[in-house]
Design a protein around this motif. Sequence first.
Motif, short mmCIF file in Angstrom:
data_model
loop_
_atom_site.label_atom_id
_atom_site.label_comp_id
_atom_site.label_asym_id
_atom_site.label_seq_id
_atom_site.Cartn_x
_atom_site.Cartn_y
_atom_site.Cartn_z
N LEU A 57 -21.57 27.78 3.29
CA LEU A 57 -21.07 28.31 2.03
C LEU A 57 -19.59 28.64 2.20
O LEU A 57 -19.21 29.34 3.15
N VAL A 58 -18.75 28.14 1.30
CA VAL A 58 -17.32 28.39 1.36
C VAL A 58 -16.90 29.05 0.06
O VAL A 58 -17.12 28.51 -1.03
N ILE A 59 -16.30 30.23 0.17
CA ILE A 59 -15.77 30.95 -0.99
C ILE A 59 -14.27 31.09 -0.78
O ILE A 59 -13.82 31.68 0.21
N GLY A 118 -24.38 25.12 0.82
CA GLY A 118 -23.85 23.83 0.39
C GLY A 118 -22.83 23.91 -0.71
O GLY A 118 -22.39 22.87 -1.22
N GLU A 119 -22.40 25.12 -1.08
CA GLU A 119 -21.45 25.27 -2.18
C GLU A 119 -20.03 25.53 -1.69
O GLU A 119 -19.82 26.21 -0.69
N HIS A 122 -17.82 21.54 5.66
CA HIS A 122 -18.62 22.72 6.01
C HIS A 122 -19.73 22.93 4.99
O HIS A 122 -20.88 23.21 5.35
N ALA A 123 -19.39 22.77 3.71
CA ALA A 123 -20.40 22.93 2.67
C ALA A 123 -21.45 21.83 2.74
O ALA A 123 -22.65 22.08 2.55
N ARG A 160 -22.72 31.12 16.21
CA ARG A 160 -23.82 30.82 15.29
C ARG A 160 -24.02 29.31 15.27
O ARG A 160 -23.07 28.55 15.14
N THR A 161 -25.27 28.87 15.39
CA THR A 161 -25.55 27.43 15.39
C THR A 161 -26.14 26.96 14.07
O THR A 161 -26.05 25.79 13.73
N ASP A 162 -26.74 27.86 13.29
CA ASP A 162 -27.33 27.49 12.01
C ASP A 162 -26.28 27.67 10.91
O ASP A 162 -25.85 28.79 10.63
N PRO A 163 -25.83 26.57 10.26
CA PRO A 163 -24.75 26.69 9.29
C PRO A 163 -25.20 27.11 7.89
O PRO A 163 -24.38 27.23 6.99
#
Length: 389
Positions: A351-353, A192-193, A345-346, A160-163
């Motif tokens: 998105l990082v959970i 972005g979270e 990454h955010a 995947r290239t779109d983050p």
Amino acid sequence: MVAVAVNDNVFLAGPARRLQRELFAVESSVVSDTAEAIDGAAVLRAYGAVRPMRDKIDLGAARSEARGVAAETWSTAAGPVVELAGALGIAIVFALAWSADGAVDLAATGTVLVALVLMYRPLHGLARAVFGWSSGLASLDRLDELLGLPAEPLEKVTMRTDPVASLRVEDLCFDYDSQPVLRNVGASFHPGELVAITGPSGAGKSTLLGVLAGVLPPATGRMVIDGAPATRALLIEATAWMPQNPTLFRDTILRNVAFGADHPERARVVEVCRRVHAHDFIAERPGGYDAVLQEGGTDLSMGQRQRITLARALYWGAPVMLLDEPTSALDDEQERNVIGVCRAHADLGGLVIVATHREDFLRHADRVLELRDGTLIEWERQTADVLLH
């Protein structure tokens, strides 16, 4: 005749032992692969690697069958070989007993024939015993090696290239043995979270991440990614899941990081391993990235396993990272590095959970959600600051 029979047995024993060793090696590999597939079923599902593992096990089973047929063929040939040797011996005895003038010394011939009859069964048993010894020696060889060692969707993961991705869950419910774990969970997560999910042990944090990753099917509810229903294929493409117990396979470090890839990109693997501070200890190992790990990665420390599985989560560039206690076995310095990786990454729109108890993670999170009694409760930022200071 005895020499002929014994020589035949010895001649057959070598190939028999080799075939038995090959058979045990292949069978051991199939058993190990099957055990890994069972233990790592959730990871196989999350990374779309079910088909490659299934093909690997099927190939091993076919090889095992071929080796088994060959070994049985050699073993079955032992009896007829000895019988042939016996018949040949009888013919030789008659030829020698026949006198030059055509007369036969019946007494001598009879004595030899009786001896041959008495020797037949022991020789036949000897042939079987030789193959038993070969099998046993092959088993011991394999045992020494082992003791010396410290309903399924088939979608495939793609790069995947779109983050950027958003995630929304609505009325998610999940039960274990008719006991509710998640009760009408609803939440929205934005690009972005960095979101931390906390709560007591057994509250269902790992279950929630498993549902979000698509490895556990919810009883009810729905998930939406970027406005689209979260199908199985979309979940594999959009999410990267790191389970609480790192799952590594009996394969090279390269392929463990690029898990699910037919042709791993070495430069990409090295890049993500550097980001999680795994490159140095990998480079120090004999073979480096091409070193084959033991089953379950037991030749690595828990912290090293966590960093490799985090590198795996980064490899595919999935916009949604679901990390379950990613720093539980790391020291403070390594934990700060992991927090930095998540923050970066955010900041790129991902998105990082993270399910975590660690206070540093909770402090650096944009939001903190507590899973309590099967539902998510968001902490007020001011409340979180007070509790964590």
